[in-house]
Write a protein that holds these residues in place. Structure first.
Motif, PDB file in Angstrom:
ATOM      1  N   VAL A 102       6.260  -2.705  -5.984  1.00  0.00           N
ATOM      2  CA  VAL A 102       6.225  -2.631  -4.516  1.00  0.00           C
ATOM      3  C   VAL A 102       6.087  -4.041  -3.942  1.00  0.00           C
ATOM      4  CG1 VAL A 102       4.960  -1.775  -2.518  1.00  0.00           C
ATOM      5  CG2 VAL A 102       5.291  -0.286  -4.504  1.00  0.00           C
ATOM      6  N   CYS A 103       5.270  -4.864  -4.590  1.00  0.00           N
ATOM      7  CA  CYS A 103       5.131  -6.257  -4.143  1.00  0.00           C
ATOM      8  C   CYS A 103       6.478  -6.979  -4.158  1.00  0.00           C
ATOM      9  CB  CYS A 103       4.147  -7.017  -5.035  1.00  0.00           C
ATOM     10  SG  CYS A 103       2.409  -6.549  -4.826  1.00  0.00           S
ATOM     11  N   GLY A 104       7.307  -6.664  -5.159  1.00  0.00           N
ATOM     12  CA  GLY A 104       8.591  -7.331  -5.313  1.00  0.00           C
ATOM     13  C   GLY A 104       9.750  -6.612  -4.665  1.00  0.00           C
ATOM     14  N   GLY A 163      -5.461   4.001  -1.807  1.00  0.00           N
ATOM     15  CA  GLY A 163      -5.351   3.289  -0.551  1.00  0.00           C
ATOM     16  C   GLY A 163      -4.587   1.987  -0.603  1.00  0.00           C
ATOM     17  N   LEU A 164      -3.737   1.806  -1.627  1.00  0.00           N
ATOM     18  CA  LEU A 164      -2.998   0.554  -1.763  1.00  0.00           C
ATOM     19  C   LEU A 164      -1.549   0.655  -1.293  1.00  0.00           C
ATOM     20  CD1 LEU A 164      -4.268  -0.595  -5.290  1.00  0.00           C
ATOM     21  CD2 LEU A 164      -5.033  -1.398  -3.040  1.00  0.00           C
ATOM     22  N   VAL A 165      -1.017   1.873  -1.236  1.00  0.00           N
ATOM     23  CA  VAL A 165       0.386   2.075  -0.890  1.00  0.00           C
ATOM     24  C   VAL A 165       0.509   3.188   0.142  1.00  0.00           C
ATOM     25  CG1 VAL A 165       2.626   2.872  -1.775  1.00  0.00           C
ATOM     26  CG2 VAL A 165       1.303   1.203  -3.064  1.00  0.00           C
ATOM     27  N   ASP A 166       1.420   3.005   1.083  1.00  0.00           N
ATOM     28  CA  ASP A 166       1.722   4.007   2.099  1.00  0.00           C
ATOM     29  C   ASP A 166       3.080   4.627   1.774  1.00  0.00           C
ATOM     30  OD1 ASP A 166       2.165   5.548   4.317  1.00  0.00           O
ATOM     31  OD2 ASP A 166       2.240   3.879   5.746  1.00  0.00           O
ATOM     32  N   ASP A 178       5.455   1.276   0.955  1.00  0.00           N
ATOM     33  CA  ASP A 178       5.021   0.024   1.575  1.00  0.00           C
ATOM     34  C   ASP A 178       3.548  -0.178   1.256  1.00  0.00           C
ATOM     35  OD1 ASP A 178       5.108  -2.299   2.983  1.00  0.00           O
ATOM     36  OD2 ASP A 178       5.066  -1.361   4.971  1.00  0.00           O
ATOM     37  N   LEU A 179       3.126  -1.430   1.236  1.00  0.00           N
ATOM     38  CA  LEU A 179       1.727  -1.727   0.985  1.00  0.00           C
ATOM     39  C   LEU A 179       0.896  -1.440   2.227  1.00  0.00           C
ATOM     40  CD1 LEU A 179       2.054  -5.147  -0.903  1.00  0.00           C
ATOM     41  CD2 LEU A 179       1.591  -2.912  -1.916  1.00  0.00           C
ATOM     42  N   THR A 180      -0.291  -0.908   2.019  1.00  0.00           N
ATOM     43  CA  THR A 180      -1.242  -0.734   3.112  1.00  0.00           C
ATOM     44  C   THR A 180      -1.899  -2.086   3.395  1.00  0.00           C
ATOM     45  OG1 THR A 180      -3.046  -0.251   1.581  1.00  0.00           O
ATOM     46  CG2 THR A 180      -1.704   1.611   2.350  1.00  0.00           C
ATOM     47  N   GLN A 210      -2.331  -8.242  -2.589  1.00  0.00           N
ATOM     48  CA  GLN A 210      -1.124  -9.016  -2.887  1.00  0.00           C
ATOM     49  C   GLN A 210      -1.328 -10.490  -2.544  1.00  0.00           C
ATOM     50  OE1 GLN A 210       2.133  -8.496  -0.154  1.00  0.00           O
ATOM     51  NE2 GLN A 210       3.676  -8.724  -1.777  1.00  0.00           N
ATOM     52  N   ALA A 211      -1.868 -10.762  -1.367  1.00  0.00           N
ATOM     53  CA  ALA A 211      -2.073 -12.146  -0.937  1.00  0.00           C
ATOM     54  C   ALA A 211      -3.126 -12.845  -1.780  1.00  0.00           C
ATOM     55  CB  ALA A 211      -2.471 -12.168   0.536  1.00  0.00           C
ATOM     56  N   GLU A 212      -4.180 -12.116  -2.108  1.00  0.00           N
ATOM     57  CA  GLU A 212      -5.281 -12.698  -2.889  1.00  0.00           C
ATOM     58  C   GLU A 212      -4.800 -13.190  -4.245  1.00  0.00           C
ATOM     59  OE1 GLU A 212      -9.597 -11.312  -4.783  1.00  0.00           O
ATOM     60  OE2 GLU A 212      -8.561 -10.047  -3.302  1.00  0.00           O
ATOM     61  N   HIS A 213      -3.807 -12.497  -4.820  1.00  0.00           N
ATOM     62  CA  HIS A 213      -3.326 -12.853  -6.159  1.00  0.00           C
ATOM     63  C   HIS A 213      -1.958 -13.543  -6.148  1.00  0.00           C
ATOM     64  CE1 HIS A 213      -6.418  -9.795  -6.974  1.00  0.00           C
ATOM     65  NE2 HIS A 213      -6.611 -10.470  -8.091  1.00  0.00           N
TER      66      HIS A 213
END
Length: 269
Positions: free
Chosen positions: A202-204, A220-223, A230-232, A239-242
């Motif tokens: 999903v990130c990619g 609670g990570l994906v909608d 899509d990411l919640t 995603q941003a943190e890593h």
């Protein structure tokens, strides 16, 4: 007479470790490295050129143009000419292999395609490790001008830089994957490898397994309410943190034949 193996370089252990760390062994990237072979032929005016890395057992070709006479992705190290170029950071240029006391016994010289001229330009890291070579070959004796030699050295140096940058990117991605595994181990310990892979997909912007996506939705990570997953807000924060933006993840896929999520999950054990 039997072809004699070259003495091992004094830094062979460190050299081999760096070759494996490079991540390019067994990864076919002719499109990326083929340009170096073509430029090597142009600079040297030789009909044959090839490049590859050598580990303890073999030489793996990153790109090659053997004029259709040789069709191999790798050869045993003990049969290569390039093993004799690993002990020096300077080029190894042999005007006539038939007159060399050791190399004249190589099967590439004694048997078809009967190589005569051979020039090997080492791929040298900043700390002096020779990972492999960029080579040119001719079927007749020849000499290289100082300008040609300098041009080949610069070309080999540029190629080494590309390999090094690719290795550093892989190292950075590995670190990100380890941190991501740590997050799931601590916060969502029941997460399966399939769910982690789905999150990365999903990130990619890559299609993901439906059942795994449902697990991510429950956490609670994906909608999944839209036409595409899509990411919640929580997913985007993770995603941003890593550092897992789409471009980074796609480079991860292109840098290796596939992302081994089972290995990633093993980091959680």
């Amino acid at each position: 007479m039997v072809y004699e193996a070259a003495p091992l370089p004094v830094n062979e252990v460190a050299r081999n470790a760096r070759v494996h760390r490079s991540g390019v062994m067994d990864v076919h990237q002719e499109e990326r490295y083929g340009l170096y072979v073509e430029l090597a032929k142009m600079i040297s005016d030789c009909p044959v050129a090839y490049t590859g890395l050598l580990d303890e057992d073999r030489q793996f070709f990153l790109a090659k143009d053997f004029g259709g006479l040789i069709d191999a992705d790798e050869v045993p190290r003990n049969l290569t000419l390039c093993q004799y170029a690993l002990g020096s950071t300077d080029p190894t240029i042999v005007q006539d292999l038939r007159n060399h006391p050791k190399l004249k016994h190589n099967p590439l010289v004694t048997d078809p395609p009967n190589w005569v001229f051979w020039g090997a330009y080492p791929l040298v890291t900043d700390d002096g490790l020779v990972l492999g070579t960029l080579c040119t070959v001719d079927y007749q004796p020849r000499t290289m001008s100082p300008e040609q030699i300098q041009g080949m050295e610069k070309l080999a140096g540029n190629m080494t830089l590309l390999i090094t940058l690719q290795m550093q990117e892989r190292d950075a991605i590995t670190e990100r994957m380890a941190k991501l595994a740590g997050y799931f181990r601590k916060s969502l310990p029941k997460t399966s490898p399939a769910a982690i892979e789905a999150f990365l997909n999903v990130c990619g912007g890559i299609p993901a397994d439906t059942e795994a996506l449902k697990d991510l939705e429950a956490n609670g990570l994906v909608d999944l309410t839209g036409s595409v997953p899509d990411l919640t807000a929580s997913g985007r924060e993770l995603q941003a943190e890593h550092g897992l933006n789409a471009a980074t993840y796609r480079r991860t896929i292109s840098a290796s034949s596939s992302l081994n999520v089972e290995d990633l999950f093993a980091m959680m054990d």
